[in-house]
Design a protein around this motif. Structure first.
Motif, mmCIF file in Angstrom:
data_model
loop_
_atom_site.group_PDB
_atom_site.id
_atom_site.type_symbol
_atom_site.label_atom_id
_atom_site.label_comp_id
_atom_site.label_asym_id
_atom_site.label_seq_id
_atom_site.Cartn_x
_atom_site.Cartn_y
_atom_site.Cartn_z
ATOM 1 N N LYS A 162 -1.455 16.681 8.319
ATOM 2 C CA LYS A 162 -2.662 16.148 7.681
ATOM 3 C C LYS A 162 -2.350 14.884 6.883
ATOM 4 C CE LYS A 162 -6.445 17.435 4.570
ATOM 5 N NZ LYS A 162 -6.994 18.479 3.661
ATOM 6 N N ALA A 163 -1.213 14.879 6.167
ATOM 7 C CA ALA A 163 -0.848 13.711 5.367
ATOM 8 C C ALA A 163 -0.619 12.489 6.253
ATOM 9 C CB ALA A 163 0.403 14.011 4.541
ATOM 10 N N VAL A 164 0.065 12.687 7.374
ATOM 11 C CA VAL A 164 0.318 11.568 8.291
ATOM 12 C C VAL A 164 -0.995 11.089 8.895
ATOM 13 C CG1 VAL A 164 1.432 10.908 10.463
ATOM 14 C CG2 VAL A 164 2.696 12.242 8.768
ATOM 15 N N GLU A 165 -1.833 12.007 9.327
ATOM 16 C CA GLU A 165 -3.122 11.630 9.923
ATOM 17 C C GLU A 165 -3.992 10.875 8.929
ATOM 18 O OE1 GLU A 165 -4.738 15.308 11.243
ATOM 19 O OE2 GLU A 165 -3.354 15.499 12.949
ATOM 20 N N GLU A 166 -4.057 11.354 7.698
ATOM 21 C CA GLU A 166 -4.897 10.694 6.704
ATOM 22 C C GLU A 166 -4.347 9.321 6.326
ATOM 23 O OE1 GLU A 166 -6.487 12.819 3.430
ATOM 24 O OE2 GLU A 166 -6.562 14.736 4.489
ATOM 25 N N THR A 167 -3.028 9.167 6.370
ATOM 26 C CA THR A 167 -2.446 7.846 6.109
ATOM 27 C C THR A 167 -2.876 6.861 7.182
ATOM 28 O OG1 THR A 167 -0.510 8.851 5.045
ATOM 29 C CG2 THR A 167 -0.292 6.578 5.779
ATOM 30 N N TYR A 168 -2.798 7.278 8.452
ATOM 31 C CA TYR A 168 -3.230 6.395 9.538
ATOM 32 C C TYR A 168 -4.733 6.130 9.471
ATOM 33 C CZ TYR A 168 1.291 6.489 11.928
ATOM 34 O OH TYR A 168 2.619 6.317 12.250
ATOM 35 N N ASN A 169 -5.508 7.138 9.112
ATOM 36 C CA ASN A 169 -6.960 6.947 9.013
ATOM 37 C C ASN A 169 -7.326 5.944 7.930
ATOM 38 O OD1 ASN A 169 -7.443 8.793 11.049
ATOM 39 N ND2 ASN A 169 -7.799 10.510 9.664
ATOM 40 N N ARG A 170 -6.598 5.971 6.813
ATOM 41 C CA ARG A 170 -6.934 5.097 5.684
ATOM 42 C C ARG A 170 -6.350 3.694 5.861
ATOM 43 N NH1 ARG A 170 -7.506 5.165 -0.086
ATOM 44 N NH2 ARG A 170 -7.717 2.954 -0.644
ATOM 45 N N PHE A 171 -5.068 3.621 6.240
ATOM 46 C CA PHE A 171 -4.394 2.319 6.254
ATOM 47 C C PHE A 171 -3.997 1.833 7.649
ATOM 48 C CE2 PHE A 171 -3.275 3.871 1.873
ATOM 49 C CZ PHE A 171 -4.029 2.936 1.186
ATOM 50 N N GLY A 172 -4.089 2.695 8.644
ATOM 51 C CA GLY A 172 -3.850 2.260 10.019
ATOM 52 C C GLY A 172 -2.402 2.208 10.454
ATOM 53 N N ARG A 173 -1.475 2.451 9.537
ATOM 54 C CA ARG A 173 -0.061 2.339 9.905
ATOM 55 C C ARG A 173 0.821 2.985 8.841
ATOM 56 N NH1 ARG A 173 0.930 -2.248 11.809
ATOM 57 N NH2 ARG A 173 3.168 -2.347 11.374
ATOM 58 N N ILE A 174 2.045 3.260 9.225
ATOM 59 C CA ILE A 174 3.095 3.665 8.288
ATOM 60 C C ILE A 174 4.306 2.800 8.581
ATOM 61 C CG2 ILE A 174 4.648 5.507 7.525
ATOM 62 C CD1 ILE A 174 2.507 7.531 8.361
ATOM 63 N N ASP A 175 4.582 1.892 7.682
ATOM 64 C CA ASP A 175 5.726 0.993 7.859
ATOM 65 C C ASP A 175 7.011 1.589 7.296
ATOM 66 O OD1 ASP A 175 4.324 -1.506 8.893
ATOM 67 O OD2 ASP A 175 3.209 -1.116 7.053
ATOM 68 N N VAL A 176 6.864 2.339 6.182
ATOM 69 C CA VAL A 176 8.032 2.911 5.507
ATOM 70 C C VAL A 176 7.738 4.370 5.167
ATOM 71 C CG1 VAL A 176 9.689 2.679 3.622
ATOM 72 C CG2 VAL A 176 8.454 0.644 4.444
ATOM 73 N N LEU A 177 8.588 5.248 5.667
ATOM 74 C CA LEU A 177 8.530 6.661 5.282
ATOM 75 C C LEU A 177 9.663 6.931 4.313
ATOM 76 C CD1 LEU A 177 7.701 9.666 5.530
ATOM 77 C CD2 LEU A 177 9.271 9.807 7.486
ATOM 78 N N VAL A 178 9.331 7.488 3.156
ATOM 79 C CA VAL A 178 10.350 7.861 2.169
ATOM 80 C C VAL A 178 10.347 9.371 1.995
ATOM 81 C CG1 VAL A 178 11.220 7.583 -0.168
ATOM 82 C CG2 VAL A 178 10.067 5.662 0.952
ATOM 83 N N ASN A 179 11.392 10.010 2.466
ATOM 84 C CA ASN A 179 11.584 11.445 2.254
ATOM 85 C C ASN A 179 12.366 11.631 0.961
ATOM 86 O OD1 ASN A 179 10.420 13.066 4.410
ATOM 87 N ND2 ASN A 179 11.834 11.984 5.778
ATOM 88 N N ASN A 180 11.651 11.842 -0.115
ATOM 89 C CA ASN A 180 12.290 11.987 -1.420
ATOM 90 C C ASN A 180 12.198 13.412 -1.964
ATOM 91 O OD1 ASN A 180 13.135 11.074 -4.304
ATOM 92 N ND2 ASN A 180 11.104 11.957 -4.581
ATOM 93 N N ALA A 181 11.145 14.134 -1.619
ATOM 94 C CA ALA A 181 10.927 15.458 -2.189
ATOM 95 C C ALA A 181 12.074 16.407 -1.861
ATOM 96 C CB ALA A 181 9.611 16.038 -1.685
ATOM 97 N N GLN A 208 0.848 -1.187 0.000
ATOM 98 C CA GLN A 208 0.000 0.000 0.000
ATOM 99 C C GLN A 208 0.886 1.240 0.000
ATOM 100 O OE1 GLN A 208 -3.707 -1.795 2.597
ATOM 101 N NE2 GLN A 208 -1.990 -0.895 3.681
ATOM 102 N N ALA A 209 0.426 2.292 -0.655
ATOM 103 C CA ALA A 209 1.235 3.507 -0.733
ATOM 104 C C ALA A 209 0.361 4.746 -0.646
ATOM 105 C CB ALA A 209 2.045 3.534 -2.018
ATOM 106 N N VAL A 210 0.818 5.697 0.147
ATOM 107 C CA VAL A 210 0.281 7.047 0.100
ATOM 108 C C VAL A 210 1.294 7.858 -0.686
ATOM 109 C CG1 VAL A 210 -0.368 9.083 1.424
ATOM 110 C CG2 VAL A 210 -0.958 6.799 2.259
#
Length: 273
Positions: free
Chosen positions: A64-83, A27-29
């Motif tokens: 907001k991005a972090v909150e919406e990720t948890y709301n949709r998928f329940g977790r963040i396993d991998v954070l990629v800071n690419n920007a 899954q990806a945000v």
């Protein structure tokens, strides 16, 4: 199935990572400042992808991005800071507001995102943080000093977080790409003034003298595929040079640094009590 939060997915390596993640079944945000450039991911993978607008200069946008990720998928396993983006100017030519924006985007924004994700990662005793740096963090080029400084800062922040959280089961990897066939060179910022004394050293790096022929060796899709494979393998290096040019440049620079240490050792150690 892992959940990834990836910044800077509209082009380049970030886009390559997003494609590889979603193709793998994870899954990806996917995020970008302009959401219209990434909505195709959500259209193609409606069950496993969410596209969000994210601005690394806006704290509320990151929260907001972090909150919406948890709301949709329940977790963040991998954070990629690419920007991130590049800035071309001699140090003396560089403008304070541009330098501030550069560091906000390349250092402080990614650091804030890490801090937003770390509480849950600490609680769950697992997580992966991938920070995309540059060969510029290892070897500064003329006309590229503040960009290199921002990426070097990101690398040392990454190293520190890696050491601080290793006992908690959190892994941190810094990626050091060489030249990749991306839009990076089309979106560079530059100083509004040019000091003629720097033309012999910096002139070729100024925006008006740069042409992006899109003939760089690096393939963003292959980079994305490799990063996903390394995450799946569980065998993450602390630093990952990307591309044959990155390997060569980083190796040569580190050899040069080691030679300098050995050259100065005999009198450097005389400063001890």
């Amino acid at each position: 199935m892992r959940t990834w939060l990836i910044t800077g997915c509209s082009t380049g390596i970030g886009r390559g990572i997003a494609k590889a993640v979603l193709h793998s079944g994870d899954q990806a945000v996917v995020t970008a400042r302009n959401i219209s450039k990434i909505q195709e991911f959500e259209a193609k993978y409606p069950d496993t992808c969410m596209a969000l607008s994210l601005d690394l200069t806006d704290e509320s946008s990151m929260k907001k991005a972090v909150e919406e990720t948890y709301n949709r998928f329940g977790r963040i396993d991998v954070l990629v800071n690419n920007a991130g983006y590049g800035y071309r100017a001699a140090i003396e030519e560089s403008e304070e507001d541009e330098i501030g924006l550069l560091f906000q985007t390349n250092v402080f924004g990614p650091a804030k995102l890490m801090n937003l994700c770390l509480p849950k990662m600490r609680e769950e005793k697992t997580g992966i943080i991938i920070n995309v740096s540059s060969i510029g963090a290892v070897r500064a080029a003329v006309g590229n000093g503040f960009y290199s400084a921002s990426k070097a800062a990101l690398e040392l922040v990454s190293d520190a977080i890696g050491k601080e959280t290793e006992h908690l089961g959190i892994k941190v990897m810094t990626v050091e790409p060489g030249a990749f066939r991306t839009a990076f060179y089309d979106s560079l910022h530059g100083a509004s003034r040019a000091i003629s004394d720097y033309t012999p050293s910096v002139g070729s790096m100024r925006l008006e003298n740069m042409v992006n022929n899109h003939d760089q060796k690096g393939d963003p899709d292959k980079a994305g595929k490799l990063i996903v494979e390394l995450v799946s393998s569980g065998n993450l290096p602390k630093r990952l040079p990307l591309g044959s040019d990155a390997v060569r440049i980083i190796r040569d620079e580190l050899k040069s640094r080691l030679a300098e240490v050995e050259k100065t050792e005999s009198y450097s150690i005389t400063t001890d009590y």
